[in-house]
Design an enzyme around this catalytic site. Structure first.
Site, PDB file in Angstrom:
ATOM      1  N   GLY A   1      11.343  -1.279  32.157  1.00  0.00           N
ATOM      2  CA  GLY A   1      10.808  -2.859  32.149  1.00  0.00           C
ATOM      3  C   GLY A   1       9.446  -3.061  32.136  1.00  0.00           C
ATOM      4  CB  SER A   2       7.580  -5.938  32.998  1.00  0.00           C
ATOM      5  OG  SER A   2       8.118  -6.763  32.019  1.00  0.00           O
ATOM      6  CB  THR A   3       6.690  -1.101  35.938  1.00  0.00           C
ATOM      7  OG1 THR A   3       7.908  -0.406  35.504  1.00  0.00           O
ATOM      8  CG2 THR A   3       6.949  -1.792  37.218  1.00  0.00           C
ATOM      9  CG  MET A   4       6.136   0.801  29.078  1.00  0.00           C
ATOM     10  SD  MET A   4       5.632   2.658  29.403  1.00  0.00           S
ATOM     11  CE  MET A   4       7.171   3.381  29.635  1.00  0.00           C
ATOM     12  CE  LYS A   5       5.772  -6.655  29.779  1.00  0.00           C
ATOM     13  NZ  LYS A   5       6.350  -8.052  30.370  1.00  0.00           N
TER      14      LYS A   5
END
Length: 752
Positions: free
Chosen positions: A339-343
């Protein structure tokens, strides 16, 4: 007289001799028979002398069984310590309960020494009280016919000394005879629920050959490091007398026992206990299906504390077989879409690539990629949280999927995939634990590649995420996760001590530092920050800026047909780096399918853990591996096995267990060459190259020794030109991922 009888009579009388002749004839036959039997004896005697066997039976072994007995001497299993020498797992004696129900078992004075039928109910009550055994089960065991003694299953085994004495006292007070205990080597976990899924378990396993029992790792670190911890059992042979009794003083050491090595982990007992307490509060509030939290040293890659829920107590075995407990480690044995921690990695890559303009505006209503439409989380939820037009810095704070997708498109699929490869996604960390998952890079289509920019369409493990976060926290330098800080061999009074292992530099120092600054905004931006609550930043420690990023990822269906659609079918996560300007610690927390949720829950586990870590920073001795071993000056030898033809991943993991630093060249299935001679002694932290049978692209050489660069040049025929002073590679002019066959020359910058 019939004709046949006459013929028989004539035949008999024809050969008739006088008595003296008959005696001579019998004597000759007896002599021939004796000679024949003698030769048979000689032949058998020769066979026995030559083969030591008769009718397939080993005669010497049979004689030894009659006159000798062989006893197994248990090797001491190595102790597992925290980084300062606090025992986490150590050998102990445990007890197995049994009941004698043989009615003939009485003393010479006819005293009853068995459990009487009238006492069965009381025995059941006592065992239920102390061991949690069901009374019906105890009664069923005690009432078994034709048995002399009975045991009581799993709960009747691995009993501690204190518990055993409590049971004995209560049985004696009740006047019950016939309750007895066998002693067994056991494993003590004095801290109870303490990184249980990571440390694992060791249980007694019976040897099929001689029936002896020894402790063997069953899961976690105990299993992965079993060859290091277990040692080698010894054998002692004793002579027996005519009655089968051992003759004192006749012991002969056939094989000397070799005790296992002690393992000093990177875990801090103080921080681990704090994390366990904080996790109880967090998991109790969320009531999720699973949760995991890990604290890592940003400058060394060391795992300082880690835990997951639900969990079990390895000492009492409470909860170990609970159907709700995941029998694998969420840290390294579970793939998930992050999810958004990959951002965090998306923004860092875009900055490094020169395609991130923080103050440039974009429209976030939606973006179409092929036949897919991507929208932001608040647009999808039909609860518009912010304006449709944002800057990219604001979009990152808001966790905008559209903004990240546009950044990925600006970089281009090929370039973004190169960054994913630099961050080592799709490759397991091989940090020394067993059963590690590898993650999975996106499918070869534009939609899947675009979705990875916001953490969907890609699978990773938490150790892979932590490895990538280390590059952001450590100014672009990516570190191998570590859980061993030292190995001590009591047999030779020698030690191996670990040092930090660099595994690449996926982005520049500026890209990493700038990314951390934008991460601060996620918690502090009053308008767009997704981790800012009504009272200010959710994640905060007084006196420090914290770089944070949250994520909410969908969970794929097991059959691969899409995503679960329930209101709680998400994996919520947060990464935090403190202090943001120059991080000392990285913390990563995930919770799957929480039944109750608020972003305020993060403060229950992250804030107190980070606060305590900062307070203890100086006392953790992060620059001194295994402080308890500093007085040991001799280094334990480790000889390299013949690993040619072996699997590179498994080999790399085994080498890291011995604190060797392997570099795998290529992604082939077997090792073709190794940069050191097979059978040579490898020093702790020695860096070696493992060339696989499929090596086609230029690797990230950051951190390589000059010696290994020279070997690389020799293996590939590529000319290497050096600039700068130092012993390690700090820069290369050929891009990572370039075709190796088309590369003729590489310029390498050396530094320290």
């Amino acid at each position: 007289m019939s004709k046949r009888k006459k013929q028989l009579l004539r035949y008999v009388l024809k050969k008739r001799y006088i008595p003296s002749q008959n005696r001579r004839r019998v004597g000759q036959n007896l002599i021939l028979l004796t000679v024949f039997i003698f030769f048979i004896f000689l032949i058998n005697f020769a066979i026995i002398i030559g083969t030591d066997k008769k009718f397939g039976v080993d005669l010497s072994e049979g004689a030894r069984r009659v006159h000798q007995t062989e006893i197994t001497v248990q090797a001491k299993r190595g102790t597992i310590y925290d980084r300062t020498g606090v025992p986490i797992a150590k050998d102990s004696t445990t007890y197995t309960l049994y009941a004698i129900i043989d009615k003939e078992y009485v003393s010479a004075l006819q005293e009853v020494l068995y459990v009487e039928a009238s006492q069965f109910s009381r025995v059941a009550q006592i065992l239920n009280k102390h061991l949690g055994l069901e009374m019906d089960y105890v009664m069923q065991q005690l009432n078994q016919p034709k048995l002399k003694q009975v045991y009581f299953g799993t709960l009747g085994k691995n009993i501690s000394y204190s518990k055993m004495t409590e049971i004995q006292k209560e049985m004696e007070a009740a006047g019950i005879k016939g309750i007895a205990f066998n002693t067994n080597p056991g494993r003590l976990y004095p801290n109870g629920n303490f990184a249980s899924s990571f440390i694992g378990l060791a249980n007694l396993v019976e040897d099929d050959k001689d029936g002896s029992q020894s402790l063997q790792g069953q899961r976690g670190m105990e299993y992965a490091l079993n060859s290091v911890l277990a040692g080698q059992d010894g054998k002692i042979v004793y002579e027996k007398d005519s009655r089968g009794r051992i003759v004192p003083g006749t012991e002969n050491v056939k094989e000397a026992s070799v005790d296992g090595q002690d393992v000093y982990t990177t875990i801090s007992a103080v921080l681990q206990r704090s994390l366990e307490t904080n996790m109880d509060v967090f998991f109790g509030k969320t009531n999720g299906k699973y949760a995991n939290a890990t604290l890592v040293s940003a400058k060394t890659g060391e795992i300082l504390a880690t835990t997951q829920r639900p969990t079990y107590n390895p000492d009492t075995k409470e909860g170990i077989d609970d159907k709700d407990i995941l029998q694998r480690s969420l840290l390294y044995q579970e793939n998930f879409e992050p999810g958004s921690t990959m951002k965090v990695m998306t923004v860092a890559a875009a900055i490094d690539n020169g395609t991130f303009a923080p103050n440039e505006y974009y429209n976030r209503s939606e973006i179409k990629i092929a036949d897919a439409t991507i929208r932001d989380w608040d647009v999808n939820a039909e609860e518009i949280f912010a304006p449709m037009t944002l800057t990219y810095a604001q979009g990152f704070a808001l966790s905008s999927n559209v903004g990240m997708t546009i950044l990925e498109q600006k970089m281009g699929d090929e370039r973004w995939l190169d960054y994913l490869s630099k961050f080592r996604f799709g490759y397991p960390t091989r940090f020394g634990m067993s059963g590690e998952e590898a993650g999975l890079l996106p499918e070869d289509n534009v939609v899947s590649v675009a979705m990875t920019s916001f953490g969907q369409g890609i699978l990773a493990t938490q150790t892979q995420m932590l490895r990538s976060f280390s590059a952001i926290a450590n100014n672009g330098v990516m570190l191998e996760p570590k859980f061993i800080t030292g190995l001590y061999d009591s047999n030779t009074d020698s030690v191996r001590l670990a040092q930090t292992e660099v595994v690449g530099k996926p982005v520049s120092e500026k890209a990493a530092a700038d990314t951390r600054q934008y991460m601060i905004g996620v918690g502090t931006d009053p308008t767009f920050g997704t981790l800012r609550g009504s009272g200010g930043p959710v994640i905060q420690v007084d006196g420090y800026d914290i770089a944070v990023k949250s994520g909410t990822a969908q969970i794929g269906k097991e059959d691969g047909t899409g995503y679960l659609e329930g209101p709680n079918d998400t994996i919520n996560s947060v990464v935090a780096m403190i202090p943001a300007e120059n991080p000392e610690f990285i913390m990563y927390v995930t919770v799957q399918q929480p039944e109750s949720w608020s972003i305020a829950f993060w403060k229950d586990i992250i804030n107190p853990t980070l606060k305590e870590a900062m307070l203890l920073k100086d006392s953790l001795n992060l620059t001194t591996p295994a402080p308890a071993l500093t007085s040991v000056t001799k280094e334990t030898k480790y000889k390299l096995d013949n690993i040619i033809g072996q699997q590179p991943g498994v080999t790399a993991s085994n080498l890291r267990q011995q604190l060797v630093q392997p570099i795998i060249l290529g992604n082939g299935a077997e090792i073709k060459k190794v940069s050191v001679e097979v059978g040579s002694n490898l020093s702790a932290n020695q860096q070696i190259l493992l060339l696989t049978d499929r090596f086609t692209i230029v690797p990230d050489m950051y951190g390589w020794t000059k010696e290994n660069m020279d070997i690389f040049a020799d293996w590939t025929g590529i000319e290497v030109e050096y600039t700068g002073n130092g012993s390690r590679v700090v820069g290369q002019n050929v891009p990572i991922g370039k075709d190796l066959e088309k590369t003729k020359k590489i310029k390498i910058n050396l530094g320290d």
